[in-house]
Design a protein around this motif. Structure first.
Motif, mmCIF file in Angstrom:
data_model
loop_
_atom_site.group_PDB
_atom_site.id
_atom_site.type_symbol
_atom_site.label_atom_id
_atom_site.label_comp_id
_atom_site.label_asym_id
_atom_site.label_seq_id
_atom_site.Cartn_x
_atom_site.Cartn_y
_atom_site.Cartn_z
ATOM 1 N N ASP A 9 59.547 34.692 50.690
ATOM 2 C CA ASP A 9 59.012 33.391 50.263
ATOM 3 C C ASP A 9 57.627 33.114 50.832
ATOM 4 O O ASP A 9 56.922 32.245 50.342
ATOM 5 C CB ASP A 9 59.978 32.243 50.534
ATOM 6 N N LEU A 12 55.222 33.614 48.027
ATOM 7 C CA LEU A 12 55.197 32.668 46.905
ATOM 8 C C LEU A 12 53.888 31.899 46.905
ATOM 9 O O LEU A 12 53.379 31.516 47.974
ATOM 10 C CB LEU A 12 56.349 31.671 47.018
ATOM 11 N N LYS A 17 56.077 26.608 46.319
ATOM 12 C CA LYS A 17 56.916 26.358 47.495
ATOM 13 C C LYS A 17 57.646 25.019 47.449
ATOM 14 O O LYS A 17 58.828 24.953 47.789
ATOM 15 C CB LYS A 17 56.103 26.528 48.768
ATOM 16 N N ALA A 20 60.604 25.456 45.220
ATOM 17 C CA ALA A 20 61.642 26.249 45.890
ATOM 18 C C ALA A 20 62.382 25.404 46.917
ATOM 19 O O ALA A 20 63.594 25.523 47.065
ATOM 20 C CB ALA A 20 61.035 27.487 46.539
ATOM 21 N N LEU A 25 65.552 28.862 46.176
ATOM 22 C CA LEU A 25 64.842 30.068 45.765
ATOM 23 C C LEU A 25 65.441 30.729 44.523
ATOM 24 O O LEU A 25 64.692 31.130 43.625
ATOM 25 C CB LEU A 25 64.771 31.047 46.945
ATOM 26 N N THR A 28 64.303 28.830 41.479
ATOM 27 C CA THR A 28 62.852 28.950 41.347
ATOM 28 C C THR A 28 62.475 30.307 40.764
ATOM 29 O O THR A 28 61.630 30.395 39.866
ATOM 30 C CB THR A 28 62.168 28.747 42.716
#
Length: 133
Positions: A9, A12, A17, A20, A25, A28
Motif C-alpha cells: 500500500d 498506492l 489511499k 483504501a 484494500l 479498492t
C-alpha cells in the motif's frame, strides 16, 4: 487477479489511499482493476444491481456514497502497486515450481518478460539461489 495480500500500500497513489482507508484494500483494488484510469460517478444511493455494488459490495459502495454523494471520482491506475504485486506473485509461483511457460500464460506475459522479471527480483533478493527453467 492479483492477491491483495501482495499489494504494497506504500506504492498506492496518494489519491487512492483515502479510498483504501474508507473501504479497505480489497475493494479498492477491485475498483482499480475495473475502473483505474477513468472517472466514475459514485451514486448517492447505490442499489444492489448497480455495477459498483456488483464489483465492491453494497457496504463499500454505500461508504463511498456517503463521502462522494454523487460526485465524480478520478481513479488512478495504481500501475506501480499492481505491477509490484504481480511480480512478487510471479516470483512466488516460480519458487513453488511453476514453469516459465505456465507463468507466461497465466500472467499474460511473454517468456522473455517472465525471465526478465524473475532475474530482476532475484538480483534484488540474492538469498534465493533458485533460477527459472
Amino acid at each position: 487477479m492479483i492477491a491483495v495480500t501482495e499489494i504494497d500500500d506504500d506504492l498506492l497513489p496518494d489519491s487512492l489511499k483515502p479510498i483504501a482507508d474508507l473501504i479497505g484494500l480489497p475493494a479498492t483494488i477491485s475498483l482499480v482493476e475495473s475502473y483505474g484510469g477513468v472517472r466514475i460517478y459514485i451514486p448517492r444511493s447505490p442499489g444492489e444491481d448497480h455495477p459498483l455494488v456488483q464489483r465492491i459490495g453494497l457496504e463499500a459502495a454505500e461508504s463511498l456514497a456517503r463521502i462522494y454523494d454523487g460526485e465524480p471520482v478520478e481513479l488512478p491506475m495504481a500501475s506501480a502497486a499492481l505491477r509490484d504485486a504481480r511480480d512478487r506473485e510471479l516470483l512466488r509461483r516460480a519458487d513453488e515450481g511453476c514453469s516459465i511457460n505456465a507463468l507466461a500464460q497465466e500472467f499474460g506475459l511473454s517468456r522473455r518478460q517472465v525471465f526478465r522479471i524473475l532475474s530482476r527480483l532475484r538480483r534484488l533478493n540474492p538469498g534465493d539461489a533458485r533460477h527459472p527453467d
